[in-house]
Every structure is written in C-alpha cells, then in structure tokens.
Scaffold this active site. Structure first.
Site, PDB file in Angstrom:
ATOM      1  CG  ASP A  35      -1.590  -1.155   1.611  1.00 28.72           C
ATOM      2  OD1 ASP A  35      -1.495  -2.127   0.864  1.00 28.72           O
ATOM      3  OD2 ASP A  35      -2.264  -1.153   2.652  1.00 28.72           O
ATOM      4  CD  GLN A  51       2.142  -1.161   5.261  1.00 32.67           C
ATOM      5  OE1 GLN A  51       1.883  -2.213   5.801  1.00 32.67           O
ATOM      6  NE2 GLN A  51       2.607  -0.125   5.934  1.00 32.67           N
ATOM      7  CD1 TRP A  59       2.704  -7.570   3.117  1.00 34.03           C
ATOM      8  CD2 TRP A  59       2.836  -9.158   4.687  1.00 34.03           C
ATOM      9  NE1 TRP A  59       2.177  -7.072   4.287  1.00 34.03           N
ATOM     10  CE2 TRP A  59       2.245  -8.019   5.260  1.00 34.03           C
ATOM     11  CE3 TRP A  59       3.041 -10.277   5.486  1.00 34.03           C
ATOM     12  CZ2 TRP A  59       1.837  -7.967   6.596  1.00 34.03           C
ATOM     13  CZ3 TRP A  59       2.641 -10.233   6.817  1.00 34.03           C
ATOM     14  CH2 TRP A  59       2.045  -9.085   7.352  1.00 34.03           C
ATOM     15  CB  SER A  95      -1.725   1.086   5.616  1.00 35.29           C
ATOM     16  OG  SER A  95      -1.089   0.372   4.596  1.00 35.29           O
ATOM     17  NE  ARG A 165      -5.947  -4.297   8.016  1.00 39.65           N
ATOM     18  CZ  ARG A 165      -6.560  -5.419   8.385  1.00 39.65           C
ATOM     19  NH1 ARG A 165      -6.556  -5.795   9.646  1.00 39.65           N
ATOM     20  NH2 ARG A 165      -7.170  -6.163   7.483  1.00 39.65           N
ATOM     21  CD1 TRP A 302      -4.181  -9.559  -1.836  1.00 40.93           C
ATOM     22  CD2 TRP A 302      -2.108 -10.275  -1.403  1.00 40.93           C
ATOM     23  NE1 TRP A 302      -3.629  -8.715  -0.916  1.00 40.93           N
ATOM     24  CE2 TRP A 302      -2.369  -9.132  -0.626  1.00 40.93           C
ATOM     25  CE3 TRP A 302      -0.863 -10.901  -1.299  1.00 40.93           C
ATOM     26  CZ2 TRP A 302      -1.424  -8.590   0.254  1.00 40.93           C
ATOM     27  CZ3 TRP A 302       0.075 -10.363  -0.420  1.00 40.93           C
ATOM     28  CH2 TRP A 302      -0.207  -9.229   0.334  1.00 40.93           C
TER      29      TRP A 302
END
Ligand code: FRU
Length: 481
Positions: A35, A51, A59, A95, A165, A302
């Site tokens: 992000d 990110q 990741w 984020s 979040r 993804w």
C-alpha cells in the site's frame, strides 16, 4: 544494529541487483512493496511512503519505505522512515497517513502485533493500535513516546482490536479527524471516526459506514475527501473471513455522499468502483500542490504471477489520478506530465481499418489515445505488448456497449467491463509500461488497471478490425526518459 539502520544498509548494498524496473511507475529500490502510505505534499515535494519489506520479494515485517517526487516520473528514494522496532509495532508498521502541523510532518500508522507472524492467525492474540511519528525535516522520524494513541481504551466495545487499522487523518475547521477500518461484532467491515485537537489525544466520534452483512466484506484503507461540494468516502474491500475467499474479490470502491462532521454522520448517495481491472488496491489520496485531489494505488493482485526472482523487486504504484466530480460522476484522470518524457510518434485522423491492422513499432511503452464513434464502426481490437506469438488484447464491442480484456501475460482470465460507451464520440486512453496497462475510458468515467510481470513481452502496439471502422483519431506518444 537497529532495525532502521539495518534496512537502510541492506538497501544501499543490494539495490544495484534489481532489474526490469518499470519505466514510469514507482517501484521500490529493492524488495517487496504494498500500500501507498502518508501520501502528502510537504515542503514543495510529493512524499510517498509505502508498506515495505526490503529483504525479499514477498510480504513480511512491514516497514515504511519513503520517496519523493515533483513530477511522478522521476523519484528520489529517501531512507526507510519506520521500522517495526517497538513492542507496540513489533510485527509491523501497517498502513497509515501523513499530515502537516506547525511545519512538522506527522505520520499516523497502525502498530500491528501478531505473535504468530500472520502465518497461523489466532485472532485472540492479534492487536492493531494506532501510533504517531513525527519529523521536522520530512526525512527522519521519531515515534511518539506515548504510543499507541488509539487502542482498547478508545475503541468502543463491540469492535474487534484484531482488525482495526489504516488511519487516514484530515483536518476540518481546526479539528483533526481520522477514519479507520475496523471489524465489528458481526465480523463485517465498518469505518469509524475519531477526533483530536492535537493529533496525540484521540476520542471516538462515530461510525460512518458499515458493509452490508450479506456482502461478507472486511474494509481496509479508508479515505474521506471533499471534492467540490461533495464528500467522497474511499475504501478497499476484501473477504471478511477465509471461507469467502473464493466468492468475494478484493476491490476498491468510492461512495459519494454528504459528511456532517459535527454530528459524525455520513449520508451515502452513490457507490461505484474505482477500478474495473483486478490490480488496483489500497489507494490513498492527497491534496496536490494546486489544491487538486490526487489518488495513487498499489497495482497488485494477491496470487497473481509474481515477478521472476531475479527482478529483485515486487510491487508498483499506479499513476496518480486527479479526482473530480462531473455531472454527479466521479472522474479519474491520469495526472502525469507528458511534456518531458513522452514523444509523439503517431497522430492520424479518420483512419479506416477493414480486415487490417495498423501497427506502431518502437519500444511499445507510452501513451495511446483513440477516438471513435459507434456510428462509424462498432468493433475493433487493440493489442499491446505484441510479439509474433503473444499480446494483451482489448476488444472494443460497442455493439454491446462493453470491453473485453484478455492477455497471454499474467493470469487474469477474461475481464469484461460493461456500460462503457456513448452514442457519439468516445475516448480510450492507455498508459502502457513494461508490466502494466492503465485504461481510462471517456475521460476517466471508468478506469481499469492490469499488470503482468512476464519477461520478454512484445513491443508492438497494434489496432485492428475485421468489419469496417473509421477511427476519428489515433495518437501515440512513446515514453523516453
Ligand atoms: C492492505 C493492508 C492494510 C494493512 C497493510 C499491511 O493491503 O492489508 O489493511 O495495513 O496492507 O501491509
């Protein structure tokens, strides 16, 4: 060595190994990026945080990478801004956003804690709390000593701290607000709002949006902006639980409506999709230098084909898009300066095609604009990244008012976009880079982003038709840095 120093040293020592970087889209110097974060215009430059996991192309522990630009084509990488080096963000600085106050740049982010490191998620052990970091120079950031600033104490009962979040901060009439995504007691996504006078002490204000129970969605990365005299709420949608993984697709949405900040009530009027491809996620906006509203998103899906390991990086940002509202519709136009980096190679008017193709040879990356009117032919095909064997094909089917996308690259299957055209003049604009295609239909009424990291794509741009068609204008600018 501290984690920030370690990340920055690693980047310096290894960044020369990356290859196949896109020409005019932002990508990390090395490693994984998702992000956009902290997108802001500060001291004369656009700041983009992201990110970031520098050490691999997958990741993992989230840091905040950092870069600045003035033109969105050339970027200067700055040192990594945040590393997950505190007990309250031990498993990731997730984020968040940025805002300027008294000349300092404040970052607000989510401190993520998950002792199982995201692999074997046990919700009872996961916590997401909101944190602050600040900087006087926009380069070095210091975390606030009393972090986290929003946690269990401020979050009303019934909301789950395990999915809480992505704070986006805004200022309205001298009051700071932040919108946050949270999981509610029904396990669905909701967007809630907190308020503050100093960015450090926050109180719950209200809930402003709730996903419908039957849509089975969790929401992420909310943003609330004012465009002309309308308020627009943006967010990303994902399946709320693993059992919906096959039926719910990740996507990004906007809701035009009215926000009453005093009462904390958002009245939705119209919902739409920000992107009709499948590789645009977690976008974030900022006010630009001329007070325009700019949006940038992560071009990713993804489980799509990841780049070959030897590229050394994974993740690209979209071009920034200028958002406006015209006749009640949200319009998105690419906000990139063509003056310096794009060179016109084709401009043809009233080009007739019948059982024939018009090919543009060169590097095949740049900007393609086509104008056509269905009264002078309804069906034609645009091929991008075309070689003798492979291409990406966009089929225009104005007869049925739709577009089909299919590609020999990536693994996105066929994507259909309905309700695309007008009876009179239509415009299709394509930004074609090494690994991505962004399509803007009729000045940004609809936008679609496609990505594929395959090596050895073709370089021809080809426009063809079986039945007779007359294109009002074919225009191409090749990218050249
Ligand atoms: C969206 C997201 C955010 C989170 C971040 C973690 O892609 O899941 O909700 O903060 O990525 O990297």
């Amino acid at each position: 060595m501290n984690r920030l120093q370690k990340a920055n040293d690693y980047i310096q020592n290894n960044k020369a190994k990356t290859t196949n970087r896109p020409y005019f889209h932002f990508s990390p110097g090395i490693g994984w990026m998702n992000d956009p974060n902290g997108f802001s215009f500060y001291k004369g430059k656009y700041h983009l945080f992201y990110q970031y996991y520098p050490y691999d192309i997958v990741w993992n522990d989230m840091h905040w990478g950092h870069a600045v630009t003035e033109d969105f084509v050339t970027w200067e990488y700055l040192p990594v801004a945040l590393a997950n080096d505190k007990a309250y963000d031990a498993n990731g600085c997730f984020s968040g956003s940025a805002i300027e106050k008294d000349g300092n740049l404040y970052l607000m982010y989510t401190g993520h804690i998950d002792p199982n490191l995201g692999f074997d998620r046990d919700e009872r052990e996961v916590a997401e709390r909101q944190c602050i970091a600040f900087s006087e120079d926009g380069v070095t950031f210091k975390k606030y000593e009393q972090n986290p600033v929003i946690g269990e104490k401020q979050l009303p009962e019934g909301y789950l701290i395990c999915d809480f979040r992505d704070p986006k901060v805004l200022e309205v009439d001298g009051v700071y607000y932040c919108v946050l995504a949270v999981r509610n007691a029904e396990r669905r996504g909701e967007i809630i709002m907190f308020q503050s006078t100093n960015l450090l002490d926050w109180t719950f204000h209200s809930s402003i949006y709730e996903a419908k129970f039957e849509d089975n969605l969790l929401l992420e990365c909310p943003d609330l902006i004012r465009i002309d005299d309308k308020d627009v709420l943006l967010f990303s949608e994902m399946p709320c639980d693993p059992e919906y993984q096959e039926v719910v697709q990740n996507t990004t949405a906007y809701v035009i409506g009215e926000m009453d900040f005093k009462k904390g009530i958002f009245t939705p009027e119209k919902k739409g999709l920000l992107d009709y491809g499948q590789t645009f996620y977690a976008p974030q906006s900022t006010e630009g230098k001329d007070h325009e509203r700019l949006l940038i998103g992560w071009m990713h899906r993804w489980h799509q084909t990841t780049p070959p390991k030897e590229y050394g990086f994974n993740g690209m940002m979209s071009l920034p898009r200028k958002l406006t509202i015209q006749n009640g519709k949200l319009m998105q136009q690419a906000a990139i300066n063509h003056e310096f980096y794009f060179k016109q190679t084709v401009s043809l008017e009233n080009k007739v095609l019948q059982n024939a193709a018009f090919d543009i040879e060169g590097e095949g990356t740049g900007y393609l604009k086509l104008n056509f009117s269905p009264s002078r032919g309804k069906n034609f095909t645009i091929e991008l990244h075309k070689s003798a064997e492979s291409s990406t094909r966009i089929h225009v089917d104005a007869e049925n008012n739709r577009i089909f996308y299919e590609s020999d690259y990536g693994n996105q299957g066929i994507i259909t976009i309905n309700d695309c055209f007008r009876d009179d003049e239509n415009t299709l604009e394509f930004y074609v880079d090494l690994h991505s295609v962004e399509l803007f239909i009729n000045g940004g009424e609809k936008v679609a982003t496609f990505t594929a990291y395959d090596q050895g794509k073709g370089k021809t741009v080809s426009i063809s038709a079986e039945d007779k068609i007359e294109l009002t204008h074919i225009y191409f600018e090749e990218f050249c840095l």
